[in-house]
Scaffold this active site. Structure first.
Site, PDB file in Angstrom:
ATOM      1  N   ARG B  72       0.819  -1.210   0.000  1.00 15.73           N
ATOM      2  CA  ARG B  72       0.000   0.000   0.000  1.00 15.73           C
ATOM      3  C   ARG B  72       0.861   1.272   0.000  1.00 15.73           C
ATOM      4  NH1 ARG B  72      -5.244   0.529   3.617  1.00 15.73           N
ATOM      5  NH2 ARG B  72      -4.986  -1.698   3.318  1.00 15.73           N
ATOM      6  N   ARG B 122      11.794   2.792   2.839  1.00 16.49           N
ATOM      7  CA  ARG B 122      11.127   1.985   3.875  1.00 16.49           C
ATOM      8  C   ARG B 122      12.166   0.996   4.378  1.00 16.49           C
ATOM      9  NH1 ARG B 122       6.169  -0.764   5.244  1.00 16.49           N
ATOM     10  NH2 ARG B 122       5.255   1.311   5.102  1.00 16.49           N
ATOM     11  N   HIS B 152       6.714   7.217  10.848  1.00 15.83           N
ATOM     12  CA  HIS B 152       6.062   7.053   9.556  1.00 15.83           C
ATOM     13  C   HIS B 152       5.361   8.390   9.297  1.00 15.83           C
ATOM     14  CE1 HIS B 152       4.453   5.331   6.087  1.00 15.83           C
ATOM     15  NE2 HIS B 152       3.920   4.226   6.545  1.00 15.83           N
TER      16      HIS B 152
END
Lengths: 431, 334
Positions: B72, B122, B152
């Protein structure tokens, strides 16, 4: 062969004889032969004008990783023993985390041979407590001791179970050898890389709680009491550990302890920027812990300050924080950092010098770290006011992972003498 | 104690105090966050155009460096970059050179040599984007797409955008964050953003085993009971709980976790009647939240997904303009 040296007019600071006086020091045949008045037949081959300088016993370090054999890409006995004498150290104990592990007389002999070839600081190996540091089978402690190991340790490697720990202490006691313990509960420390506290919580780094150390300290003290073994608890980081050891000493246990330089200077707050220079183990803890450690040195509960020098190749610190190797290359910068703590009033000068000289010597039960007449002439000549910039090129250690790179420090050893032989002279290094 | 610079790292701001990298909410000002939200607002309508593109990153190359699996987040970053007209490289790290022994630093050097302008990172290790931002040349911006348990920030900002859309302001809001706070990088960034934007009260609701140490120092009120923590809140943010954490010493069972901390209609009824329900996804239905609530009228979970693209467009365009401003200033000085 060492000659006759007169060190003239320095401030002689020797905690082993509660001495802090301006006087002359006379060295002959590798020994201190007099302080004050010259012996009748003394003719100096070399006169060192020490006016304005401090003359102290050479510093004794209970824990400096030299990386040889096996990790020569990080450092070597030659490079690190030179770094040591540049830092004012004349004696170093090196832990057994070599490759192969120092669990045989052959490895111990190799270390001694390399140290002799290097010809700088005295190097005293610490042997492995269990074979291969695997925590399962006792090492040949008698053979290690005969070969010259001054103690045995399992460092932070885990033991199979408490029974092995108990047997280790029993056997070490029977061989009259000190067990150097790095107290850490393996399960509680697990994957941690920083102190478990507000900083670890904020940064999302896995923490090592204080109880990982204090529970281990308590456990080792109970085992030491039970077995009557002599233990040395190395690199304490927590206030509670100091408290537990003070109590054990009051009760007469054969226990000594030390603290690493970094834990006297920093708290975990410095990690806020993920700077891997501050990745050390035990981790940097809270301000309350730092203060308690300083107090422990001042009141003598903590016997020694060690460098916990851990040189690394540059790639070892080039990664996200948790993936970097722990440790600092600090042996050349211990002295000015300790002087800074004395200048700020956090450490008393006599206590600090004791923890760097006679304190560690007493842990080793060796007659060093002293300028008493008849002692080996291991001497550091210190300029407490000289300012110097720590640069990569200036550090002689192969490990450039020093947190004080590009920082100006105050105070240095400009000449270091081992058994009456000048092994380091800053003026010659500068040429 | 010898001093270390006590200022928060200026790493992510340029000399004009504009965004240069986006690594964490910490150290940013309320104005920085509001600028991101305002800029994101302007990008929302791009998604409804027939040609969903603006030329802000035309000629620029964005590399998605995902060292940890994520569908996602990676997809929304890719869409955001493409809607800004950037060329996008998706680098599959599991088959990349780092798994063949090339170090992360070497890999970055190589990507820089290919003239990549922006890394979206990431990583499973907290602080990895900081390390990369410190390593790269001035011609690269780094956007944190989630690092370890640390931060995040784009997820937090899309949550803020969603809250602002529904509540219009942050002042006076009571926000509850529920579940696995310990392992949540999202929660840490949300807490910082909510406090910075002026929320009245940020609550965390979880058992002690799922709370970071010293959480009370983060500017939150801590509750171990949903019944107490949910009372009168305006916003409920449920967190994802990885099922493997149900085992072992953190939690006794899924059933007990859901009974105590799962969001059911009963528990939601304790919040204000117009409270919104959020979740960063993917959802474990029946573990963190029951389906009737996840799909119910108070859920804004799909709005969060839509807002994710706008926020990431905003952050990427602002960081790129921060980079260009810095480089231009350097050239003028030279």
């Amino acid at each position: 062969m060492s000659g006759r040296i007169l060190i003239k007019g320095g401030r002689i600071i020797d905690p082993s004889q509660s001495l802090d006086t301006h006087s002359d020091l006379y060295i002959a045949d590798g020994e201190v032969v007099a302080i004050g008045a010259a012996p009748g037949d003394f003719n100096a081959d070399m006169v060192i004008d020490a006016a304005g300088s401090w003359v102290t016993p050479g510093l004794v370090d209970l824990c400096a990783y030299l990386r040889e054999p096996g990790y020569e890409h990080k450092a070597s006995i030659a490079s690190e023993s030179l770094a040591a004498v540049k830092g004012g150290f004349t004696t170093l104990c090196c832990p057994p985390a070599t490759s192969p592990v120092n669990d045989t007389a052959a490895v111990t002999n190799l270390i001694y041979d390399q140290a002799l070839t290097a010809g700088k600081a005295k190097i005293l190996p610490i042997g492995a407590l269990t074979k291969g540091l695997a925590g399962e089978q006792l090492s040949e402690m008698h053979a290690l001791r005969e070969a010259g190991c001054v103690g045995v340790s399992n460092l932070r490697y885990p033991f199979r179970d408490n029974q092995v720990m108990k047997r280790c202490l029993e056997y070490a006691c029977s061989q009259d050898i000190t067990v150097f313990v790095c107290p850490e509960d393996h399960a509680l420390a697990k994957d941690g890389c920083v102190h478990e506290g507000a900083t670890s919580g904020l940064l999302g780094l896995s923490g090592i709680p204080s109880i990982a150390e204090t529970m281990a300290v308590a456990q080792w003290l109970i085992l030491a009491e039970e077995t009557e073994a002599r233990i040395h608890l190395g690199q304490l980081s927590c206030a509670k550990s100091v408290e537990l050891i003070a109590d054990a000493k009051r009760r007469g246990l054969k226990v000594t302890c030390d603290v690493a330089l970094a834990n006297l200077i920093y708290t975990d707050a410095v990690i806020k920027d993920f700077n891997p220079a501050f990745h050390v183990r035990p981790p940097l803890r809270r301000e309350e812990d730092r203060k308690a450690l300083l107090n422990g040195v001042n009141d003598g509960v903590i016997d020694a300050i060690c460098s916990h020098h851990q040189p690394h190749e540059s790639a070892a610190k080039l990664a996200p924080f948790a993936e970097t190797r722990s440790g600092m290359s600090v042996i050349e910068t211990v002295l000015p950092q300790i002087l800074a703590l004395t200048t700020s009033g956090e450490l008393r000068l006599d206590a600090a010098m004791r923890a760097l000289t006679s304190g560690p010597a007493q842990v080793l039960e060796l007659s060093m770290g002293s300028l008493q007449v008849g002692s080996a002439a291991d001497v550091a000549l210190i300029d407490p006011t000289e300012k110097w910039l720590v640069t990569e090129s200036d550090l002689v250690s192969k490990g450039k992972n020093c947190p004080w790179l590009d920082t100006e420090l105050v105070g240095l050893a400009y000449k270091t003498i081992v058994e009456g032989r000048v092994v380091y002279d800053r003026s010659m290094m500068m040429e | 104690m010898p001093s270390i610079d006590d200022e928060l790292s200026p790493l992510q701001l340029n000399r004009f105090q504009h965004l240069r990298h986006f690594l964490t909410i910490e150290g940013l000002s309320r104005k920085h966050l509001t600028d991101i939200l305002d800029t994101a607002d302007t990008f929302i309508e791009v998604g409804s155009r027939s040609i969903k593109k603006v030329p802000l990153l035309r000629g620029k190359t964005v590399a998605n460096l995902f060292f940890e699996a994520s569908t996602r987040t990676r997809t929304t970053f890719e869409l955001a970059a493409k809607r800004l007209s950037a060329d996008v490289l998706n680098i599959n790290i599991t088959t990349s050179a780092t798994s063949k022994g090339e170090s992360l630093s070497d890999m970055l050097r190589n990507l820089e040599a290919m003239a990549v302008d922006m890394f979206v990172v990431r990583h499973a290790q907290s602080g990895a984007p900081h390390f990369i931002a410190k390593s790269v040349t001035p011609r690269v911006s780094v956007i944190n797409a989630g690092d370890g348990r640390h931060a995040h920030p784009t997820q937090a900002m899309l949550d803020m955008l969603t809250i602002r859309q529904h509540k219009h302001k942050f002042e006076g809001l009571k926000v509850a964050i529920v579940g696995d706070i310990l392992h949540s990088r999202v929660a840490r960034s949300q807490i910082q953003a909510l406090n910075l934007l002026g929320a009245e009260e940020v609550r965390v609701i979880a058992p002690d085993t799922l709370l970071p140490p010293y959480i009370d120092q983060f500017g939150v009120k801590v509750f171990s009971s949903m019944k107490e923590g949910m009372r009168d809140v305006d916003v409920v943010i449920m967190l994802r709980l990885q099922k493997e954490r149900m085992e072992g010493a953190l939690l006794p069972s899924e059933q007990e976790f859901f009974r105590l901390y799962g969001l059911s209609q009963d528990k939601l009824a304790l919040a204000k009647p117009d409270a919104i329900v959020m979740h960063p996804g993917p959802i474990n239905r029946g573990v963190e939240i029951e389906s009737a609530v996840a799909d119910g009228p108070q859920s804004v979970i799909l709005n969060q997904v839509t807002n994710g693209i706008a926020v990431r467009m905003a952050v990427m365009s602002m960081a790129m303009s921060g980079q260009i401003a810095e480089l231009t200033a350097d050239e003028e000085v030279a």
